[in-house]
Every structure is written in C-alpha cells, then in structure tokens.
Design an enzyme around this catalytic site. Structure first.
Site, PDB file in Angstrom:
ATOM      1  N   SER A 212      13.225   1.565 -30.344  1.00  0.00           N
ATOM      2  CA  SER A 212      13.487   2.989 -30.573  1.00  0.00           C
ATOM      3  C   SER A 212      14.128   3.161 -31.945  1.00  0.00           C
ATOM      4  CB  SER A 212      14.374   3.539 -29.451  1.00  0.00           C
ATOM      5  OG  SER A 212      14.413   4.944 -29.524  1.00  0.00           O
ATOM      6  N   ASN A 213      14.783   4.273 -32.177  1.00  0.00           N
ATOM      7  CA  ASN A 213      15.434   4.503 -33.469  1.00  0.00           C
ATOM      8  C   ASN A 213      16.773   5.199 -33.223  1.00  0.00           C
ATOM      9  OD1 ASN A 213      14.907   7.463 -33.410  1.00  0.00           O
ATOM     10  ND2 ASN A 213      12.787   6.723 -33.441  1.00  0.00           N
ATOM     11  N   ARG A 214      17.497   5.501 -34.304  1.00  0.00           N
ATOM     12  CA  ARG A 214      18.880   5.975 -34.152  1.00  0.00           C
ATOM     13  C   ARG A 214      18.993   7.488 -33.954  1.00  0.00           C
ATOM     14  NH1 ARG A 214      21.352   4.931 -39.039  1.00  0.00           N
ATOM     15  NH2 ARG A 214      23.260   5.689 -38.088  1.00  0.00           N
ATOM     16  N   SER A 215      17.874   8.187 -33.812  1.00  0.00           N
ATOM     17  CA  SER A 215      17.953   9.641 -33.650  1.00  0.00           C
ATOM     18  C   SER A 215      18.724  10.006 -32.370  1.00  0.00           C
ATOM     19  CB  SER A 215      16.535  10.215 -33.573  1.00  0.00           C
ATOM     20  OG  SER A 215      16.602  11.557 -33.176  1.00  0.00           O
ATOM     21  N   ALA A 279      12.304  12.029 -33.618  1.00  0.00           N
ATOM     22  CA  ALA A 279      11.917  10.881 -34.451  1.00  0.00           C
ATOM     23  C   ALA A 279      10.939  10.062 -33.618  1.00  0.00           C
ATOM     24  CB  ALA A 279      13.150  10.072 -34.805  1.00  0.00           C
TER      25      ALA A 279
END
Ligand SMILES: Cc1cc2nc3c(=O)[nH]c(=O)nc-3n(C[C@H](O)[C@H](O)[C@H](O)COP(=O)(O)O)c2cc1C
Length: 403
Positions: A212-215, A279
């Site tokens: 995943s990502n940091r959003s 994101a």
C-alpha cells in the site's frame, strides 16, 4: 476556516464541562485563537486555572473584576470575538440569552457579541423536554443563533435520554457546516452530486500481506466534509476506517484498485463532480497466493512479480459527459512537469499537484500545499494550510464552473 479565528468559549455550569476541554484543544490545533469566559456556577465543576492554562489568557467570571487592562471587559471581549460558542449551555443561560438578561459576565458579554453565536446545550432529558426551555430555544433560533441538538444516550443520572453533550467531532462538524453553508462562493455546489475517493488502495500478495502507500485519506475526507457542508450530495469511496465520516456523507468502503474502480464506475454516470483524491496503487502482484507464503530459509530471497493496475482516472474520463473530473498528482520530483503531463494524458479537467517528498505536507498529515492545473487557465498555487481549507479553496474554483 479556523486559522487565527478569534473564538470565545462561554462556559456554564453543566456536568459536561470537561468535554469542552477537548473541543478547545481541537480548535487550537486547527489554528483558532481561544479565550474563555465562565459563570460562577461553571467554576463549581472545573476551576478557572484549567481554562486559563489551555487558552493562555485570563478567564473572567465577574463583571466588575479587572482581569485585563480593559476597563470595560465584557465589551472588549465581545469586540474581540469573531465566533462565540456557548458550551456546555445550561437551561439557565439559554433562558437568559432568549430574554436578553444580562446579570453576570457571561450573559452580559453574549448580549454584546455581534458575530455568529453557537449554543451547544446539554442537560437532563426532562429539562430538555421542558416547554419553557423549548420555547427559549425557539427564541434563540429566531434571533439567528445556531443551536445544536444534544445526543440521545446515557446521562449522568444513570439513565438514558436526549440531553448528552455531543462528541468533539460532531460539534466541529455542526459549526463548520453552518459556517460553510453561508459561504456565497460555494453556493454553486448546492445539490450537486460529488463522488470522492480517499485513502491508499491495497494490493494483496497473500491473505495476510499487502502493498500500500502512506495516504491517510484526510484530503478526500476534507473534500467530502466541505462539499457536504456546501449542500452537495456526497458519496465517499474510501479505503480507510480510521477517520470519522462527515455527517450526511454516504460511505462506500473498498480495499483494492479493482473494488475502487467498480465502485467509481457504478456511481460515475450520476455524478456531477468526481474527485480522485485516493492514492491508487500503480502496480499489484501478478498472482495472488491464496495461503500465507512461508519463509524460505534456503534461498533467503523472495521475488515478487508485479503488473500494472487499471488506470481508473483515464478509464472514466473516456466516459465523461457533463462530469467535472479532478485528479491528483502526488509527486516527489519534477512536480509541475509531471502534473502537466498528467493533465494532458488523463483527460481530467483539473489536476491538483502536491509534493509528497516533504514531511510537513501531503501524505498522512493534516496540512497540504498544492498547485491547481486546469486547461486554458493559469496555474493556481495554494500555500500550506489545513486540508480542509485547501478543499474549500479548490471547491470555490469548481463552484465557479456552475455559476
Ligand atoms: C451536579 C449538577 C449538575 C448539573 N448539570 C447541569 C446540566 O448538565 N445542564 C444544565 O442545564 N444544568 C445543570 N445543572 C444546574 C445548573 O448548574 C444551574 O441551573 C445553575 O444555576 C446554572 O448556572 P449558569 O447557567 O450561570 O452556569 C447542574 C447542577 C448540578 C448541581
């Protein structure tokens, strides 16, 4: 909305007084400057020292006491006030305000306030139902004073009923919604249908692991809140369950790119505005393994093959009719060049470019700074401010397209 706003809390003698401490702290975090006035009865529940410490200002309780350099303290405080919040508001202060009674510092100052006043009552359910109180509340509403209805639930008396002081998020939502509804620059958004995505998507490797990502989803939630407060109908497609859903917003929970694409696709035809603040993963594993992948201690290495995910933004702009489509470009390098390329290639009407290489703005924090790109218009740069204020400024630009 709150940056440097002069907010005065008028605190009266109710058992919910301790909840106001959190409310004051939350407004200060949003940038408000807070002063406090309290009644003598309020001081029987929590002392002056608490509110003096958290507000950083002297707290006045007595009309004739000289706690600041001003000889007419109630008028000085009323003139300083840009927004007044009476919380918790007792049945007694509601009665005094409704009838113009000014017999102590709080009620006299309130009579001198000429800016918006919000009353957050809390009391026993039988007191709340009392016809005299209801009559007084109606008088306040006729005077354009905003009254927030209390919550239904367990009361201090040990039984349940209507009269509880609402939680901090609900109070802020109520005040912000009321203030935004009056914002003329957002009038064009009334009854418009918004579809907003928020959060980082998950690309599952096996049943327990994902990429995943940091959003955090905060930008998308800020858009949802401001749009809803402007009278729009809002559907929020979100990957996070960590943020409170703004009141009146319809939530669709998703996790993966495919789920997000399906949800957006199902709702796009009815939408007037799509804001893709999520994101979305660019890549996902070629293969999903349906059991937990075991550690291989022989090779000590593991290679994961990835493939491109569907481009949700591009697929939707191809189907676009009346819709205004807003995309995001979250970049760490060459921000504007990458955002311009995205505007040219994705068919979106607006691209909002934000620099996610900085720790103080962008992903997972409450502030942002963005540049808005649109076809045949000069770029608009919005300096660092709260995500809610960014959302408001972007929506003011969108509202012009409808007026
Ligand atoms: C333990 C206790 C709890 C109280 N809680 C409330 C309350 O939640 N709401 C309310 O309207 N009055 C409440 N009262 C009554 C008020 O304190 C009382 O009406 C007082 O005169 C209000 O004064 P003020 O409005 O000047 O602060 C409570 C009184 C006591 C003793």
């Amino acid at each position: 909305m709150w940056k440097d706003k002069h907010v005065t809390f008028f605190i009266t003698g109710g058992i919910a007084i301790y909840k106001v401490i959190d409310l004051i702290r939350s407004l200060q975090k949003k940038g408000a400057k807070v002063r406090v006035a309290m009644t003598k009865e309020a001081m029987r529940f929590v002392g002056k020292a608490t509110f003096q410490t958290i507000s950083g200002h002297p707290v006045q309780t007595d009309l004739f006491e000289q706690v600041t350099s001003s000889p007419v303290a109630h008028v000085e405080l009323a003139d300083w006030t840009e927004l007044a919040i009476v919380a918790p508001a007792t049945a007694n202060i509601v009665g005094k305000m409704a009838n113009g009674i000014a017999d102590d510092f709080v009620s006299t100052t309130l009579l001198a306030v000429s800016t918006p006043v919000f009353v957050i009552p809390a009391m026993n359910n039988h007191m709340w139902q009392n016809p005299a109180l209801q009559r007084n509340l109606n008088l306040l509403k006729q005077d354009d004073i905003q009254v927030m209805p209390p919550d239904d639930g367990p009361l201090a008396e040990g039984y349940s009923g209507k009269g509880r002081f609402p939680d901090t998020f609900a109070v802020l939502n109520f005040i912000e919604t009321n203030l935004l509804e009056k914002n003329e620059q957002l009038q064009g958004l009334k009854h418009k249908r918004f579809l907003i995505t928020a959060g980082g998507t998950r690309a599952y490797i096996d049943p327990v692991r994902y990429i995943s990502n940091r959003s955090s989803g905060k930008m998308g939630y800020a858009f949802a809140q401001v749009a809803r407060a402007s009278g729009a109908e809002v559907t929020l497609i979100s990957t996070t369950n960590q943020l409170p859903v703004p009141v009146g917003v319809h939530l669709i929970s998703v996790e993966t790119v495919t789920e997000m694409q399906q949800a957006v696709q199902q709702n796009f035809a009815d939408a007037d505005i799509l804001i893709m603040a999520a994101a979305v993963s660019d890549y996902e594993p070629v293969q999903f393994v349906d059991h937990k992948i075991k550690k291989n201690s022989k090779t000590k290495q593991f290679t994961l093959e990835l493939k491109e995910t569907p481009d949700i933004l591009k697929s939707l702009t191809a189907q676009k009719k009346k819709q205004i489509v807003v995309g995001f470009a979250a970049e760490t390098d060459d921000l504007l060049q990458n955002a311009e390329a995205k505007l040219a290639s994705k068919g979106a009407d607006f691209i909002i470019a934000n620099d996610v290489s900085r720790g103080d703005i962008g992903f997972n924090v409450s502030e942002n700074a963005v540049t808005i790109l649109q076809r045949q218009h000069a770029n608009i740069t919005i300096p660092k401010m709260s995500k809610q204020m960014i959302a408001k400024k972007v929506l003011e630009i969108l509202a012009k397209r409808f007026s």
